[in-house]
Design a protein around this motif. Structure first.
Motif, PDB file in Angstrom:
ATOM      1  N   LYS A 233       4.089  -1.581  -1.487  1.00 23.48           N
ATOM      2  CA  LYS A 233       3.611  -1.602  -0.095  1.00 23.48           C
ATOM      3  C   LYS A 233       2.107  -1.419  -0.031  1.00 23.48           C
ATOM      4  O   LYS A 233       1.409  -2.109   0.727  1.00 23.48           O
ATOM      5  N   GLU A 234       1.604  -0.459  -0.843  1.00 26.17           N
ATOM      6  CA  GLU A 234       0.163  -0.223  -0.837  1.00 26.17           C
ATOM      7  C   GLU A 234      -0.606  -1.451  -1.342  1.00 26.17           C
ATOM      8  O   GLU A 234      -1.667  -1.806  -0.818  1.00 26.17           O
ATOM      9  N   SER A 235      -0.041  -2.118  -2.360  1.00 31.74           N
ATOM     10  CA  SER A 235      -0.725  -3.325  -2.869  1.00 31.74           C
ATOM     11  C   SER A 235      -0.739  -4.429  -1.802  1.00 31.74           C
ATOM     12  O   SER A 235      -1.731  -5.133  -1.634  1.00 31.74           O
TER      13      SER A 235
ATOM     14  N   LYS B 254      -4.029  -6.093  -0.117  1.00 30.79           N
ATOM     15  CA  LYS B 254      -4.259  -7.546  -0.096  1.00 30.79           C
ATOM     16  C   LYS B 254      -4.578  -8.025   1.315  1.00 30.79           C
ATOM     17  O   LYS B 254      -5.476  -8.835   1.542  1.00 30.79           O
ATOM     18  N   LYS B 255      -3.811  -7.527   2.306  1.00 35.52           N
ATOM     19  CA  LYS B 255      -4.080  -7.907   3.705  1.00 35.52           C
ATOM     20  C   LYS B 255      -5.483  -7.493   4.135  1.00 35.52           C
ATOM     21  O   LYS B 255      -6.198  -8.240   4.808  1.00 35.52           O
TER      22      LYS B 255
ATOM     23  N   LYS C 179      -8.001  -9.877   2.644  1.00 31.31           N
ATOM     24  CA  LYS C 179      -8.022 -11.154   3.365  1.00 31.31           C
ATOM     25  C   LYS C 179      -8.772 -11.035   4.689  1.00 31.31           C
ATOM     26  O   LYS C 179      -9.569 -11.903   5.064  1.00 31.31           O
ATOM     27  N   LYS C 180      -8.494  -9.934   5.420  1.00 28.95           N
ATOM     28  CA  LYS C 180      -9.183  -9.738   6.707  1.00 28.95           C
ATOM     29  C   LYS C 180     -10.689  -9.604   6.491  1.00 28.95           C
ATOM     30  O   LYS C 180     -11.494 -10.178   7.243  1.00 28.95           O
ATOM     31  N   GLU C 181     -11.089  -8.864   5.457  1.00 31.34           N
ATOM     32  CA  GLU C 181     -12.522  -8.701   5.184  1.00 31.34           C
ATOM     33  C   GLU C 181     -13.176 -10.041   4.825  1.00 31.34           C
ATOM     34  O   GLU C 181     -14.285 -10.355   5.266  1.00 31.34           O
TER      35      GLU C 181
END
Length: 611
Positions: A514-516, A520-521, A524-526
């Motif tokens: 979950k943390e990974s 990742k999300k 992607k947002k950054e």
């Protein structure tokens, strides 16, 4: 908007007219002053805007010629209804709708009289008074015989001013086919008559055609500076633009080319010392026989010959048809010549004498004419190509079949024929490739270590660079697998804890996953945010550059307008010529500046702009 009130028609003014004494005049002046103050307050934003009959606000800055309604609208308050599209256009008929002629024969024929029909002919679309048929002795009402067809029900056509006066309204273009067919029949009859004349007496037919069609290819024009020659069938216009240099000013030497002032022609070259292709004017004869003039003359000659033999073709009217006919004619002509040549060679022989090398190789000469000036410059013809490389090309040495540099491997050049990396080596051909004993230069034998850590532990050897690299990578892999990670414990520690806490280990793995996913999300947002920032920066820089370019273009347009105004103020005889400037396509910024700065004479507010 000058006034919020409306102009009343003359009839309403006469009905509401009051006594013409001084008090009502004062009241009207006070009303006008109040209306003026209200208008100024509305423009300043201190008073609410005027409202029309539909409850919409009216912009107080609209000029009076737009806001004031015509007197025949009978408006009692402020309105802009006269500026919006009217509903009268909805009731108008279409362009294809028109009155139908004749009777409707698509319906079946009626055999019995119908109630309300014409008593004379039996049609339902009109009465006896409006019947256009001959009055019968016994009408259809009583005889029930020969009942006529009903006419078409005519639509109620509503058209505008132009539609009522359209002289082609209701015309069917299919009726024009009859006229076309009639003219085609006349042309066919003329062709047949001409072919019959050619069969009977070809010479007489050609003379008659020449007399009748003497001015066929010449437009009947009578203009100053125009010469029509019926013999050559050409039209020559000797007009000159004012900015162009006159022909007699090209060379002021009295012994130079002759200039005919009557026809404004100079046949010879006024500057023979210069290259005719580089000068602006090299004589009428040079222009006459340059470019595609010869092709055009050949096409014109072919058209005349074809027309004399019965083929209806014209250079200007049907250029594509003429070109296709000419290509087909040339193709068949060349085929016929080849057939005749082959027949002669088959009968008499001698084909081996035709297969000879060109004359340039036989006599070591060429027909390419090159003329040089005193300074070594080429005047006519084409100079020899200049050798731009100092090295010899396509030179094979030491039995090689390819040049040096045709093969590349491991950062070294070589010969492709034998894959040898030594420049002056002797070629052994395919044997060197098959045995695999490829000779390489000594510089490529030694190889440096890949990494600093690897270089400390591994000494330099004479092994190939690929083997050194693979051994170094294997050592790094062994180190990485042998060293334990910080997060994972050693293999011998806490073996009992791992067996007891299997459930907790599975929960930890789920949390790590979950943390990974969350990390990742976030990445992607950054990345998306960073891309948006970069795009915004690019847009800002592009807009700044466009603004700067547009500002420069506006300044240049203002400067050109000022210069044009200064030239217009000068005397016409003192104005400078403007024919030597470079003609370039305008940029988008220049076009935009011109559209922003150009003078619009159709603007009704143009007279008030300078005040």
């Amino acid at each position: 908007m000058v006034s919020s009130g409306s102009r009343l028609p003359l009839s309403m003014l006469l009905q509401t007219k009051e006594a013409t004494d001084e008090e009502p005049r004062k009241a009207s002046r006070e009303d006008w002053r109040k209306a003026k103050e209200l208008e100024e307050a509305r423009k300043a934003g201190n008073a609410p805007a005027a409202v029309d009959e539909e409850g919409r606000d009216i912009n107080p800055h609209i000029p009076q010629y737009i806001s004031s309604a015509p007197w025949y609208y009978n408006t009692a308050g402020p309105t802009l209804k006269h500026q919006r599209p009217q509903d009268d256009n909805k009731d108008r008929s279409g362009i294809d709708e028109w009155y139908k002629r004749g009777v409707d024969t698509s319906k079946p024929l009626v055999t019995k009289y119908r109630k309300g029909a014409c008593e004379n002919c039996g049609a339902m679309t009109h009465k006896r008074v409006d019947c256009m048929e001959r009055p019968r002795k016994v009408g259809a009402k009583f005889s029930a015989k020969a009942i006529a067809h009903d006419e078409f029900i005519q639509p109620t056509i509503v058209s505008d001013y132009d539609g009522k006066r359209d002289r082609w309204a209701g015309y069917d273009p299919a009726n024009h086919r009859e006229i076309v067919e009639e003219y085609l029949k006349i042309e066919q009859a003329k062709r047949e008559l001409r072919a019959q004349k050619l069969k009977e007496n070809p010479d007489l037919a050609e003379e008659q055609d020449e007399e009748a069609d003497e001015d066929r290819y010449v437009d009947e024009v009578d203009m100053p500076g125009t010469k029509v020659d019926s013999k050559q069938r050409i039209t020559v216009r000797n007009l000159r633009i004012r900015e162009d240099t006159a022909k007699y000013l090209r060379n002021l030497d009295p012994n130079s080319a002759y200039y005919d002032p009557k026809t404004r022609s100079m046949r010879d070259n006024p500057t023979p010392q210069l290259n005719p292709e580089e000068t602006e004017f090299a004589g009428e004869n040079f222009v006459r026989y340059s470019g595609d003039i010869q092709k055009h003359a050949q096409a014109q000659l072919f058209a005349w010959e074809a027309y004399g033999k019965g083929v209806d073709v014209h250079v200007l009217a049907e250029p594509t048809k003429l070109e296709l006919l000419q290509k087909e004619y040339e193709k068949k002509k060349s085929q016929f010549k080849d057939e005749v040549k082959n027949k002669v060679l088959e009968q008499y022989g001698g084909e081996e004498h035709l297969a000879v090398p060109p004359k340039a190789l036989l006599l070591a000469q060429t027909e390419n004419y090159v003329e040089y000036s005193r300074y070594g410059k080429v005047i006519k013809g084409q100079d020899k190509p200049i050798i731009r490389s100092r090295y010899e090309e396509d030179v094979y040495i030491n039995n090689h079949t390819t040049v040096w540099g045709s093969y590349w491997n491991n950062g070294c050049w070589g010969y492709k024929c034998c894959e040898s990396m030594i420049k002056n080596s002797y070629c052994v051909g395919e044997n060197g490739k098959a045995t695999g004993t490829t000779m390489k230069p000594p510089a490529a034998v030694e190889s440096e270590p890949v990494d600093a850590s690897i270089g400390e532990n591994t000494p330099k050897t004479s092994a190939p660079p690929t083997e050194v690299l693979s051994s170094a990578v294997d050592k790094q892999h062994v180190r990485a697998t042998s060293e334990p990670k910080e997060d994972q414990p050693a293999a011998g520690d806490n073996s009992s804890d791992n067996s007891n806490n299997s459930d907790s280990g599975s929960d930890d793995t789920k949390r790590d996953r979950k943390e990974s996913k969350k990390s990742k999300k976030k990445r992607k947002k950054e990345k998306k945010r960073q891309q948006r920032r970069e795009e915004k920066k690019k847009k800002k820089t592009d807009t700044k550059e466009e603004k700067d370019k547009l500002q420069l273009a506006l300044e240049a347009e203002e400067q050109s307008q000022r210069r044009a105004a200064e030239l217009l103020r000068q005397d016409e005889r003192k104005r400078p010529y403007n024919s030597m400037y470079d003609v370039k396509a305008p940029t988008e910024e220049e076009i935009e500046a011109y559209m922003m700065k150009r003078r619009r004479d159709e603007d009704p507010m143009l007279a008030f702009m300078g005040k």
